[in-house]
Write a protein that holds these residues in place. Structure first.
Motif, mmCIF file in Angstrom:
data_model
loop_
_atom_site.group_PDB
_atom_site.id
_atom_site.type_symbol
_atom_site.label_atom_id
_atom_site.label_comp_id
_atom_site.label_asym_id
_atom_site.label_seq_id
_atom_site.Cartn_x
_atom_site.Cartn_y
_atom_site.Cartn_z
ATOM 1 N N GLU A 6 -0.653 -9.793 -7.783
ATOM 2 C CA GLU A 6 0.374 -8.801 -8.122
ATOM 3 C C GLU A 6 1.763 -9.415 -7.996
ATOM 4 O O GLU A 6 2.627 -9.240 -8.859
ATOM 5 N N ALA B 21 2.287 1.611 -3.462
ATOM 6 C CA ALA B 21 1.263 1.979 -4.442
ATOM 7 C C ALA B 21 1.085 3.486 -4.560
ATOM 8 O O ALA B 21 0.622 3.988 -5.594
ATOM 9 N N ARG B 22 1.452 4.225 -3.512
ATOM 10 C CA ARG B 22 1.281 5.677 -3.564
ATOM 11 C C ARG B 22 2.127 6.321 -4.664
ATOM 12 O O ARG B 22 1.785 7.388 -5.178
ATOM 13 N N ARG C 54 2.607 5.082 -7.595
ATOM 14 C CA ARG C 54 1.988 4.787 -8.892
ATOM 15 C C ARG C 54 3.025 4.470 -9.961
ATOM 16 O O ARG C 54 2.928 4.919 -11.113
ATOM 17 N N LEU C 55 4.028 3.691 -9.582
ATOM 18 C CA LEU C 55 5.073 3.282 -10.518
ATOM 19 C C LEU C 55 5.095 1.762 -10.588
ATOM 20 O O LEU C 55 5.356 1.088 -9.587
ATOM 21 N N ARG C 56 4.838 1.217 -11.770
ATOM 22 C CA ARG C 56 4.794 -0.237 -11.948
ATOM 23 C C ARG C 56 6.135 -0.869 -11.598
ATOM 24 O O ARG C 56 6.209 -1.922 -10.967
ATOM 25 N N ARG D 97 0.835 -1.213 0.000
ATOM 26 C CA ARG D 97 0.000 0.000 0.000
ATOM 27 C C ARG D 97 0.863 1.254 0.000
ATOM 28 O O ARG D 97 0.543 2.250 -0.653
#
Length: 624
Positions: free
Chosen positions: A282, A233-234, A236-238, A230
């Motif tokens: 994931e 995820a902040r 937002r980079l794969r 989590r």
């Protein structure tokens, strides 16, 4: 150095690119293709001064990743249900094989200490080759595949006591020679980073540290995975997700190594703990490509490690030892198969699949030399036997596929002809999905014919007096025996995506008049089944999710009738858009995430679709 590294990498990847498609085209499998590629470029790597053994140890990380992914697919209760096979069958296999090899080595004149060390080395099988091949062929879920995996898992556990036992077998004369060489070698300082947390500790402290490490893996996997992802995820980079997933696997493997445990075993345990995590898929998608690359290079290094000069000088001896080892291990496995009631082809799959030596054999051979247990000259021959037996393993699977499995398949056809069944409904797979379908039909007094690849399921069905065939439902001859030509409905309930899709395609092409109801694992699988010609597709978790959403509507104050109406609107919308996206998906042969027609449709219509759905739901709520 940069140019040399790029040249070596280019050579390895080029060899794999050329050899593997050719091997797959001729039905030899990807593993044999990688091994052949390694043999082909072996001279090039040696000419370039590559330390193939060191590269091999590095790429064994692919085995670690593979076991982590297997753990992610396995619920703890499933692992607990396999405990008898893991510890009893696995323990018997390692013990009996080690003793049998030890006896042969002693008959050939080796001292009992060297013979025991050889027995321990050859008792292990190749987790990498066997698991990869079973997955490729869709045999992992069979009884033979499950038994093989159980034994492989125990072997990984057994490496730990083997590493503790082997130094106790040191020979005085070899120890003296080893120390003599060290005295004249010099130059080795004592400075450096030590990553061994148990070095010099007494036994009880070592046990405590080891248990603490295992506990840390369990707790971290259970409680830290979610918060870490989590947080990541902040950004937002794969690529950050990918690097975090790799970091987690590396951390677990490193910790296990620092306390003297098998890194593969540790990551498997972590995978089992994370099997229920919301980030499970994931993790799978992030790690799977790296696992494939590392395993491929590992197999190439096995082929490249074969010393053909030494092999030529001792050709008869090495080939005889290799074939003798394969036969001996196969005999032990066949005996265990009978004891544990593996039937038919599963017994032979188990025996032939585990008849080789394994990648941990390279580690143990080096360890025995370093601890003055096995002379270097003998160790060099053992390394050849390990590599050659691994090289022959794909051939043993081909023997099973083309020589043994068809024979048992023909027997199944004869058995099936004796079963008096004219049921018009055939169900392929009787697990948690197919079992419910079968129960409902039986309760309504409809006759069914069930095809399943598990002896346990077969025995259960027959106890209840149900018609059943044991075997692979994807085999045309078995479908013929089950009466597919006269069937009205065929239910595909097997849990292997690729096999289910191929079965749907086969039914569409050869039995188009039979109505096919197919189980889909996820949305991408829906598209694959649609492309294969199937039009009655049931997503395995869709209906339960719909019921959950309806319960939420009721919980927040909607009457049952209104909740049903809202859910009905959503279902109608979802099914309509699913057909549209499936039609777009089959317009291109691109992979799932790169399908241009599908991506364009989603990009152009997602906003309007969501707006339409919200407006329709809003109107329904205002009327209630």
């Amino acid at each position: 150095m940069t140019a040399e590294f790029m040249f070596i990498s280019f050579t390895i990847f080029l060899a794999g690119m050329v050899a593997v498609p050719l091997a797959s085209r001729f039905g030899l499998g990807s593993v044999l293709g990688y091994l052949i590629a390694g043999i082909a470029i072996g001279p090039v790597l040696h000419w370039a001064g590559v330390d193939v053994v060191a590269l091999q140890h590095f790429t064994e990380f692919g085995v670690v990743m593979m076991l982590f992914l297997i753990g992610l697919e396995m619920q703890p209760k499933v692992l607990w249900a396999m405990r008898a096979r893991i510890f009893v069958m696995g323990g018997m296999q390692v013990g009996l094989t080690a003793l049998a090899v030890m006896a042969v080595a002693m008959l050939l004149g080796q001292p009992w200490t060297i013979a025991l060390a050889i027995g321990l080395i050859f008792a292990l099988s190749s987790t990498a080759i066997v698991t990869q091949t079973l997955n490729e062929k869709g045999l992992m879920r069979s009884d033979g595949g499950q038994a093989s995996f159980s034994v492989l898992l125990f072997q990984d556990i057994a490496v730990i006591p083997m590493l503790a036992l082997i130094p106790l077998l040191a020979l005085p004369e070899l120890m003296e020679a080893l120390h003599h060489g060290d005295d004249h070698g010099g130059g080795h300082g004592e400075a450096g980073l030590s990553l061994n947390l148990i070095e010099g500790l007494p036994g009880w402290q070592t046990a405590l540290v080891t248990l603490a490490a295992i506990g840390l893996v369990i707790v971290a996997g259970r409680y830290l995975t979610g918060p870490i992802f989590r947080y990541v995820a902040r950004a937002r980079l794969r690529e950050l997700f990918v690097s975090t997933a790799l970091m987690m696997v590396l951390a677990i493997a490193l910790l296990m190594t620092m306390v003297g445990l098998s890194p593969a075993l540790g990551t498997f345990l972590a995978g089992v703990v994370m099997a229920n995590s919301e980030y499970r898929h994931e993790l799978e998608s992030d790690i799977a490509p790296f696992k494939g690359i590392f395993l491929g290079v590992f197999f190439i290094t096995v082929g490249a490690s074969i010393d053909f000069g030494l092999l030529g000088e001792n050709l008869g001896l090495v080939v005889g030892m290799t074939l003798g080892l394969i036969v001996l291990k196969a005999v032990v496995m066949l005996g265990l198969g009978r004891v544990f009631r593996l039937a038919g082809g599963d017994k032979w799959l188990f025996a032939l699949g585990l008849a080789q030596a394994g990648e941990f054999g390279f580690v143990l051979v080096s360890f025995t030399v370093a601890n003055a247990v096995v002379p270097p000259a003998v160790a060099d021959l053992l390394l050849l036997v390990v590599a050659l037996s691994m090289l022959l393993t794909p051939a043993l699977f081909i023997l099973y596929d083309r020589g043994i499995a068809p024979r048992y398949s023909r027997q199944q056809v004869r058995d099936a002809d004796e079963i008096a069944s004219n049921a018009k409904i055939i169900i392929a797979g009787h697990g948690r999905f197919g079992g419910i379908v079968n129960r409902a039909l039986q309760a309504a007094d409809y006759a069914t014919t069930v095809v399943d690849y598990s002896n346990e399921q077969l025995a259960m069905l027959r106890r209840f007096g149900l018609s059943a065939y044991f075997g692979d439902a994807t085999r045309p001859d078995l479908l013929h025996a089950a009466g597919i030509e006269e069937a009205d409905v065929f239910v595909i309930a097997i849990d292997n995506k690729e096999a289910a899709t191929e079965l749907a395609r086969y039914m569409h092409e050869h039995h188009p008049k039979v109505h096919v109801v197919a189980r889909a694992i996820d949305r991408w699988h829906v598209y694959d089944l649609w492309a294969a010609g199937c039009r009655d597709i049931i997503r395995e978790t869709y209906d339960s999710s719909i019921r959950a959403a309806r319960s939420v509507f009721e919980a927040i104050g909607h009457p049952r009738e209104d909740a049903e109406k809202l859910i009905g609107i959503f279902e109608e919308f979802d099914r309509r858009t699913m057909v549209e996206t499936a039609q777009a998906f089959i317009q291109s042969d691109d992979p799932h995430s790169e399908n241009s027609a599908y991506s364009r449709l989603i990009r152009e219509n997602l906003g309007s679709w969501e707006a339409e759905l919200k407006e329709t739901m809003k109107q329904a709520r205002s009327k209630s």
